[in-house]
Scaffold this motif. Sequence first.
Motif, PDB file in Angstrom:
ATOM      1  N   LEU A  16       0.661  -1.082   0.058  1.00 52.45           N
ATOM      2  CA  LEU A  16       0.011   0.144  -0.131  1.00 52.45           C
ATOM      3  C   LEU A  16       0.865   1.205   0.096  1.00 52.45           C
ATOM      4  O   LEU A  16       1.703   1.252   1.027  1.00 52.45           O
ATOM      5  N   MET A  19      -1.151   7.989  -0.679  1.00 53.12           N
ATOM      6  CA  MET A  19      -1.348   9.228  -1.264  1.00 53.12           C
ATOM      7  C   MET A  19      -2.419  10.189  -0.396  1.00 53.12           C
ATOM      8  O   MET A  19      -2.664   9.737   0.619  1.00 53.12           O
ATOM      9  N   TYR A  27      -4.861   5.233  -0.561  1.00 50.55           N
ATOM     10  CA  TYR A  27      -3.688   4.189  -0.697  1.00 50.55           C
ATOM     11  C   TYR A  27      -3.832   3.664  -2.158  1.00 50.55           C
ATOM     12  O   TYR A  27      -4.984   3.430  -2.896  1.00 50.55           O
ATOM     13  N   HIS A  28      -2.674   3.558  -2.795  1.00 47.78           N
ATOM     14  CA  HIS A  28      -2.456   2.712  -4.202  1.00 47.78           C
ATOM     15  C   HIS A  28      -2.096   1.377  -3.600  1.00 47.78           C
ATOM     16  O   HIS A  28      -0.964   1.188  -2.773  1.00 47.78           O
ATOM     17  N   ALA A  30       0.324  -1.234  -5.144  1.00 49.84           N
ATOM     18  CA  ALA A  30       1.260  -1.121  -6.191  1.00 49.84           C
ATOM     19  C   ALA A  30       2.230  -2.585  -5.934  1.00 49.84           C
ATOM     20  O   ALA A  30       2.604  -2.960  -4.930  1.00 49.84           O
ATOM     21  N   VAL A  45       0.816   0.415 -10.648  1.00 48.13           N
ATOM     22  CA  VAL A  45      -0.384   0.595  -9.645  1.00 48.13           C
ATOM     23  C   VAL A  45      -1.410  -0.456 -10.220  1.00 48.13           C
ATOM     24  O   VAL A  45      -1.791  -0.397 -11.362  1.00 48.13           O
ATOM     25  N   CYS A  48      -6.349   0.498  -5.960  1.00 49.29           N
ATOM     26  CA  CYS A  48      -6.549   1.640  -4.873  1.00 49.29           C
ATOM     27  C   CYS A  48      -7.491   1.241  -3.679  1.00 49.29           C
ATOM     28  O   CYS A  48      -8.234   0.517  -3.687  1.00 49.29           O
ATOM     29  N   ASP A  50      -9.704   3.203  -0.611  1.00 48.10           N
ATOM     30  CA  ASP A  50      -9.871   4.656   0.205  1.00 48.10           C
ATOM     31  C   ASP A  50     -10.543   4.234   1.623  1.00 48.10           C
ATOM     32  O   ASP A  50     -11.720   3.702   1.680  1.00 48.10           O
TER      33      ASP A  50
END
Length: 122
Positions: A16, A19, A27-28, A30, A45, A48, A50
């Motif tokens: 994670l 951002m 969070y992305h 990745a 990526v 995501c 939230d």
Amino acid sequence: MGRRIPFWRTGFHLRLVQMGCTNRPFYHIAAIPRKKLIGRVPDEVIGCFDPMPNERDEKIVAVDLERLAFWLGKGATPSSGVYRLLGLMGFLPVHPQTYAEAWKLRLQKLEKPKQSENDSSE
């Protein structure tokens, strides 16, 4: 010149990457090489997350399942946070920490009515 090592042998993590800002995290998910320094731009990526609940009290997760399967097939290891999200999504087995937290919350909910009954009777 040194011999080039294929990218799937260097080892990757699914992490994670935070951002957003202090009061509004985002969070992305990745794919990042194991030896990459913190704060660097991720290689890819794949989703995501939230964590802030919306008006329906939902936390949103979006993942490209094809790319996730690709990276897991190449040997990428998910971090504990990503593993927990994927377990809740049903893509991987549920993380044991998730069960532990669920039991703690259940016990807290059962103890609250008992405490309020004790307070009202005194």
